[in-house]
Design an enzyme around this catalytic site. Structure first.
Site, mmCIF file in Angstrom:
data_model
loop_
_atom_site.group_PDB
_atom_site.id
_atom_site.type_symbol
_atom_site.label_atom_id
_atom_site.label_comp_id
_atom_site.label_asym_id
_atom_site.label_seq_id
_atom_site.Cartn_x
_atom_site.Cartn_y
_atom_site.Cartn_z
ATOM 1 C CB CYS A 341 -0.965 0.020 1.105
ATOM 2 S SG CYS A 341 -2.459 0.911 0.954
ATOM 3 C CG HIS A 425 -3.709 -3.628 3.600
ATOM 4 N ND1 HIS A 425 -2.327 -3.316 4.039
ATOM 5 C CD2 HIS A 425 -4.295 -2.213 3.050
ATOM 6 C CE1 HIS A 425 -2.148 -1.896 4.093
ATOM 7 N NE2 HIS A 425 -3.406 -1.341 3.371
#
Length: 502
Positions: A341, A425
């Site tokens: 991310c 994630h």
């Protein structure tokens, strides 16, 4: 049954999240249809529900303890800090803006009380019982007027309150007494009693103190939970690590192969979803530590740049500390690096940010052929796909939109050599993919490490949740706890002066 309970705490990190999860697991094993609830959560560890709503990971974990799918109603207000003075406000799973702490507590928070009470009422109409988690301490007298997560929600929904105290910190009797004594009479009448957490030693030595506390407050202890390692799953506020140390709750099992694998996670500012590395720490022979100096990368077989709520700020921090140069050298030498991310964005060539930091054009580290533009709309998805020949699932929470201009495809991101980047994630929780990834890392690092063939992260998580349920079942007065959830706080509880200031 239409039962409910608020699990409050004498302090932050007293154990509210895990006690709530333990009560949920104990109830569901009794055949009770139960759901978790937290009116307002402040956390950088969040999760995406199947309908695309962002909630705190603690509530997602508690929903798993209840064996149900998490929903936005379980955490209607999520605050994601962006610095010392402001947070992004996520309402019913969607971001609605940035507010300063003064602006939020100055009026916006109290206006949300109706929303959170509606969500709680909806859950209570669907489930037999709802176990609510408070935040911080209910005796924050400076914030009581606008409180919507502790006594505000307890009084609004007439919930009995169980106060948890961490005896391992010391001062638990004073904390219990002081918590009650600083509440208004109308709040005190809902505080039914106490639960001691993290006790070490002979409980018989503690019992005289509990009897005296009962005499002083008119409120009983509902149990004494022993200290147990490995139970701090999906916490919200505190990082379960000692900086420059290993993950505290992980026990490194002997490796299957000849070598261990060392993973260094850069402890960047506003780190989010550090739970991404929990699945690595659960692997036998994998040692995970969080680091903040370039020399600590030298012996690492894999370096992870994790997610962050402040990509540009984290990038500047990496440069100030010399970690940025160390990461660039690592990538050039073909030594494994994984960006997740915000970490993926940092590894790219260029960042255009008029949303999060409003810094405009910023050069990234340039090790991945990616250009990132921050959009006002937040991406909240639950992607699934394949990588390294294995199925993978994850979730995405980001404003940055990646324009990948080269490299090999990798989980909607890319890889160049042994540098990987993705917005996903949770991908390392996919067992087959995690093993394949660790085999590649070990080969690139020259380690004779072999992933265990049978590690199931989901099964380990279930074992942890069952251990929480066992703690409640074995060390709490479950008959009294059941009556509390079913019937509310006992009548006639005494007022403890001085009460809340006017």
């Amino acid at each position: 049954m239409n039962g409910g309970l608020l699990v409050a705490g004498t302090t932050s990190d007293a154990g509210k999240s895990v006690v709530t999860a333990g009560i949920c697991r104990w109830l569901v094993r009794r055949g009770v249809k139960v759901a978790p609830f937290k009116a307002q959560n402040m956390s950088l560890n969040s999760f995406v529900t199947r309908e695309g709503a962002e909630i705190g990971r603690a509530q997602a974990m508690q929903a798993q303890a209840c064996r149900i799918e998490p929903t936005a109603q379980m955490n209607p207000v999520l605050l994601k800090p962006g610095g010392e003075q402001s947070s992004q406000v996520v309402l019913l799973g969607k971001p609605v803006g940035e507010l300063s702490a003064r602006g939020y507590h100055g009026g916006r928070q109290q206006r949300l009380l109706g929303t959170v009470l509606d969500c709680l009422a909806e859950l209570r109409g669907t489930y037999d019982a709802v176990i609510c988690e408070g935040a911080g301490s209910p005796a924050e007298i400076n914030l009581r007027r606008t409180d919507i997560v502790n006594m505000g929600i307890a009084r609004g929904a007439r919930l009995p309150v169980l106060v948890v105290g961490d005896i391992d910190r010391g001062g638990v009797f004073a904390s219990f007494f002081g918590t009650v004594a600083l509440l208004a009479p109308e709040d005190q009448e809902l505080v039914a009693g106490f639960l001691v957490n993290k006790f070490r030693g002979d409980v018989s030595l503690l019992e005289p103190g509990l009897d005296m506390l009962h005499g002083l407050t008119g409120r009983r202890a509902y149990g004494v939970l022993p200290f147990r390692h490995g139970l701090g799953i999906d916490e919200e506020d505190g990082l379960r690590v000692s900086l420059r140390g290993t993950v505290r709750e992980s026990t490194v099992s002997p490796p299957v192969g000849e070598d261990v694998l060392r993973v260094a996670v850069c402890a960047i500012p506003l780190m989010s979803n550090f739970t991404d590395v929990d699945a690595l720490a659960a692997e036998p022979g994998v040692v995970v530590r969080f680091v903040d100096r370039p020399e600590e990368l030298a012996d690492a077989d894999l370096v992870i740049v994790p997610g962050t709520r402040g990509t540009v700020r984290a990038l500047a921090w990496l440069r100030e500390r010399g970690l940025a140069d160390a990461l660039v050298r690592r990538a050039a030498e073909g030594r494994p690096v994984l960006g997740i991310c915000g970490g993926f964005q940092i590894l790219g060539e260029h960042i255009e940010d008029e949303v999060e930091s409003r810094a405009g054009a910023v050069d990234g580290l340039g090790v991945l052929p990616v250009r990132v533009r921050f959009a006002r709309e937040k991406t909240l998805t639950r992607p699934a796909g394949q990588a390294l020949g294995e199925p993978v699932e994850g979730y995405e929470i980001h404003h940055g939109v990646a324009d990948v201009r080269g490299g090999e495809p990798f989980l909607d991101g890319c890889r160049v050599g042994h540098t990987w980047g993705t917005h996903w994630h949770g991908s390392l929780e996919s067992d087959g993919f995690r093993r394949a990834f660790l085999r590649e890392v070990a080969a690139a690092a020259g380690r004779r490490f072999v992933p265990a063939p049978d590690t199931s992260f989901a099964a380990l998580r279930e074992e942890q949740l069952d251990r929480l349920g066992d703690l409640i079942e074995q060390h709490a007065d479950t008959d009294a706890l059941w009556r509390l959830i079913e019937s509310g706080a006992p009548q006639g509880l005494p007022f403890i002066p001085p009460g809340a200031p006017a």
